[in-house]
Structure formats: structure tokens, C-alpha cells
Design a protein around this motif. Structure first.
Motif, PDB file in Angstrom:
ATOM      1  N   LEU A  70       0.836  -1.200   0.000  1.00 59.15           N
ATOM      2  CA  LEU A  70       0.000   0.000   0.000  1.00 59.15           C
ATOM      3  C   LEU A  70       0.874   1.255   0.000  1.00 59.15           C
ATOM      4  O   LEU A  70       0.653   2.193  -0.771  1.00 59.15           O
ATOM      5  N   ASN A  71       1.902   1.263   0.833  1.00 58.51           N
ATOM      6  CA  ASN A  71       2.815   2.408   0.917  1.00 58.51           C
ATOM      7  C   ASN A  71       3.565   2.632  -0.384  1.00 58.51           C
ATOM      8  O   ASN A  71       3.796   3.767  -0.774  1.00 58.51           O
ATOM      9  N   LYS A  76       3.363  10.456  -3.277  1.00 65.01           N
ATOM     10  CA  LYS A  76       4.161  11.129  -2.244  1.00 65.01           C
ATOM     11  C   LYS A  76       4.371  12.625  -2.498  1.00 65.01           C
ATOM     12  O   LYS A  76       4.870  13.339  -1.636  1.00 65.01           O
ATOM     13  N   ALA A  77       4.048  13.100  -3.682  1.00 62.66           N
ATOM     14  CA  ALA A  77       4.365  14.485  -4.046  1.00 62.66           C
ATOM     15  C   ALA A  77       3.114  15.227  -4.510  1.00 62.66           C
ATOM     16  O   ALA A  77       2.100  14.609  -4.834  1.00 62.66           O
ATOM     17  N   GLU A 198       6.277   6.853  -7.867  1.00 64.82           N
ATOM     18  CA  GLU A 198       7.727   7.042  -8.058  1.00 64.82           C
ATOM     19  C   GLU A 198       8.149   8.514  -7.965  1.00 64.82           C
ATOM     20  O   GLU A 198       9.319   8.819  -7.800  1.00 64.82           O
ATOM     21  N   GLN A 199       7.191   9.425  -8.124  1.00 66.07           N
ATOM     22  CA  GLN A 199       7.544  10.858  -8.141  1.00 66.07           C
ATOM     23  C   GLN A 199       7.934  11.315  -6.738  1.00 66.07           C
ATOM     24  O   GLN A 199       7.099  11.258  -5.826  1.00 66.07           O
ATOM     25  N   VAL A 200       9.190  11.798  -6.571  1.00 65.04           N
ATOM     26  CA  VAL A 200       9.649  12.181  -5.234  1.00 65.04           C
ATOM     27  C   VAL A 200       9.499  13.671  -4.969  1.00 65.04           C
ATOM     28  O   VAL A 200       9.227  14.077  -3.837  1.00 65.04           O
ATOM     29  N   SER A 245      -3.024  17.004  -4.359  1.00 67.87           N
ATOM     30  CA  SER A 245      -2.221  16.517  -3.234  1.00 67.87           C
ATOM     31  C   SER A 245      -2.010  15.008  -3.367  1.00 67.87           C
ATOM     32  O   SER A 245      -2.701  14.339  -4.133  1.00 67.87           O
ATOM     33  N   PRO A 246      -1.067  14.450  -2.598  1.00 64.86           N
ATOM     34  CA  PRO A 246      -0.840  13.005  -2.668  1.00 64.86           C
ATOM     35  C   PRO A 246      -2.094  12.186  -2.332  1.00 64.86           C
ATOM     36  O   PRO A 246      -2.256  11.073  -2.826  1.00 64.86           O
TER      37      PRO A 246
END
Ligand SMILES: *[C@@H]1O[C@H](CO)[C@@H](O)[C@H](O)[C@H]1NC(C)=O
Length: 269
Positions: A70-71, A76-77, A198-200, A245-246
Motif C-alpha cells: 500500500l505504501n 508522495k508528491a 515514483e515521483q519524489v 495533493s498526494p
């Protein structure tokens, strides 16, 4: 007499309570009488819970495994989508190639290029509609942002996204909607969604496109009925800024912003 007024008050209060209760039950906003729709948090089908195969929790280890997956699937960005309408253009042109920017349209594009540079965001890309007026606008903006990767996309061309409500007094859009609607929806799905897992870093994409496309994107992104798009007016070379938002929440930071232009530059048609 006194008892009778009290009785009326009780009846009124009782009726009010019942109406209020029913309104809540049916999801009607009691103040304005408008149905309130629940936010669909999986509107872009990227909610991690909808991406991971469900697992029967047979042991704590399995549960941990599921939470790890899930994580991994979680965004994330933040994604910032900066939508720029093309500048004023020659409406008398018969073909797209003849519908070029007017001198004022060029000034508007330059003013917006300067503004984007001044905002100084770490821009990710410039994506240009392949129509002449949008490409010309983008080229003028690129003078201020020379190092940003540029892509062209014909999905972003102008068209009729959906039959508007209320209807336009002159325009008969049905054929155009049949032809363009799915393509503009495809553009929406391609560009407006939460970040891939994958986007940090936060991203800032500039999309140089068109009034109907931008207005449709705004309705779709905010989960406003999409047929409301024509109720919005939009300025030439204006800045419309959406943030996703994420968690998939959407915020409209600016709409049709031309605050950076001198008043004599501001036009819609
Ligand atoms: C993310 O941002 C940091 C800090 O600006 C930078 O060093 C790094 O290269 C960026 N990563 C990617 C994948 O762009």
C-alpha cells in the motif's frame, strides 16, 4: 391565546426539525436547497487501496506485507498543473494556420511568460496544444523559461467538451461534442491526476492550451458538474493553477489570473 401561540411555535419547530432531518437524510443543503455530493477520493483511480489486490489478513506478517504494498503504491508528491490560455488571436482566419496571435495576443503571452519566470517555480515541463495560437503563445513564454523540456500534444486542442447547461443561445454543439468530448476527457485523464508513486519531488507542469479545455478540466478536477463549464469566463493568456495533493485532494489556487497584466491588455475574445 398564549397557549395557542406556543402551540404554533411547537408545530413550526416540529415541522422544521422533520424537514431538516429529511434534508440531511437526502443530502440536501438546508441553507441553499442544493444537493451536496460527496467527494470521490478515487476520482483518478490512483487511490492505493484500489490498486493493491485485497488480501485476507491471516497473520500479522501478511498484514505488514499488505501495508508495505500500500505504501509503495501511495502518491508522495504534489502535482501543480498550470493551465495557460493562448493569447488573443485573429478570429477572421479560416484555417488554424491563419488564426494567429494578434499583436495584443503576443503582448499578453510575453506578460504571462514574464510572470511565470517571476513566480520562479521549479517547472517540470511545458506542454503545448498543437493549434497555432497555443504554440505561438508557448514559444513566447519559452523565451522566459528556456531550460524547461517542451512537448506537443494534440489532445489539448480546442473543442466542445460537453453540451453546456444552460445552453448557448446561438451555438448548436451536439456534433462537436460527439467529435471532441472523448478526446478532451482523454486529455483530462492524461494530465490531471495525483502523482505517480515514483515521483519524489513536487512537479509544476505548464499546459498551454484553450479556454474550453481549461474550463472543462476545472469542472472535472473539482467534481463540479462538467456541463457548468460555459458559466466560467476566461481571459487570454491567463494563469489557472490546480494543485493535486498526494491523497488526491484538489485545490484551485488561481483561476483566469491576469493580475500581472496592465488593464488595457485584458481580453476574453
Ligand atoms: C528532487 O529534488 C532534490 C532537491 O532539489 C534534487 O536534488 C533531486 O535531484 C530531485 N530528484 C529528482 C528525481 O528530480
Amino acid at each position: 391565546m398564549v397557549n395557542f401561540s406556543k402551540y404554533k411555535i411547537y408545530v413550526a419547530g416540529g415541522v422544521g426539525a422533520v424537514v431538516g432531518g429529511l434534508s440531511i437524510y437526502f443530502g440536501i443543503d438546508t441553507m441553499y436547497g442544493i444537493p451536496t455530493l460527496k467527494w470521490d477520493s478515487n476520482w483518478d483511480k490512483r487511490d492505493p487501496r484500489s490498486l493493491i489486490k485485497p488480501m485476507k489478513f491471516i497473520s500479522p506478517e501478511k498484514e505488514n506485507e499488505y501495508n508495505e504494498k500500500l505504501n509503495k503504491a501511495r502518491s508522495k508528491a504534489f502535482r501543480h498543473i498550470i493551465l495557460i490560455r493562448h493569447g488573443q488571436y485573429n478570429l477572421l482566419g479560416k484555417t488554424d494556420k491563419e488564426r494567429t496571435l494578434t499583436p495584443l495576443g503576443e503582448e499578453q503571452a510575453l506578460a504571462t511568460g514574464a510572470r511565470l519566470k517571476e513566480l520562479n517555480f521549479p517547472y517540470t515541463s511545458i506542454i503545448r496544444s498543437t493549434m497555432t495560437r497555443a504554440t505561438q503563445t508557448a514559444i513566447l513564454i519559452q523565451k522566459f523559461l528556456p531550460d524547461i523540456p517542451v512537448k506537443d500534444c494534440s489532445l489539448l486542442e480546442e473543442g466542445a467538451p460537453i453540451v453546456p447547461e444552460p445552453p448557448h443561445s446561438q451555438w448548436r454543439p451536439e456534433y462537436y461534442v460527439f467529435r471532441d468530448g472523448p478526446r478532451i476527457e482523454a486529455a483530462f485523464r492524461k494530465y490531471v491526476h495525483r502523482a505517480a508513486p515514483e515521483q519524489v519531488n513536487d512537479s509544476y507542469d505548464i499546459l498551454v492550451c484553450h479556454g474550453n479545455v481549461i474550463r472543462y478540466f476545472i469542472c472535472r478536477a473539482l467534481q463540479i458538474p462538467a456541463n457548468a463549464w460555459l458559466r466560467f469566463s476566461i481571459n487570454h493568456a491567463s494563469i489557472t493553477w490546480l494543485t493535486i495533493s498526494p491523497s488526491g485532494k484538489v485545490s484551485l489556487k488561481t483561476y483566469s489570473d491576469v493580475g500581472h497584466m496592465a488593464p488595457q491588455y485584458i481580453t476574453t475574445s
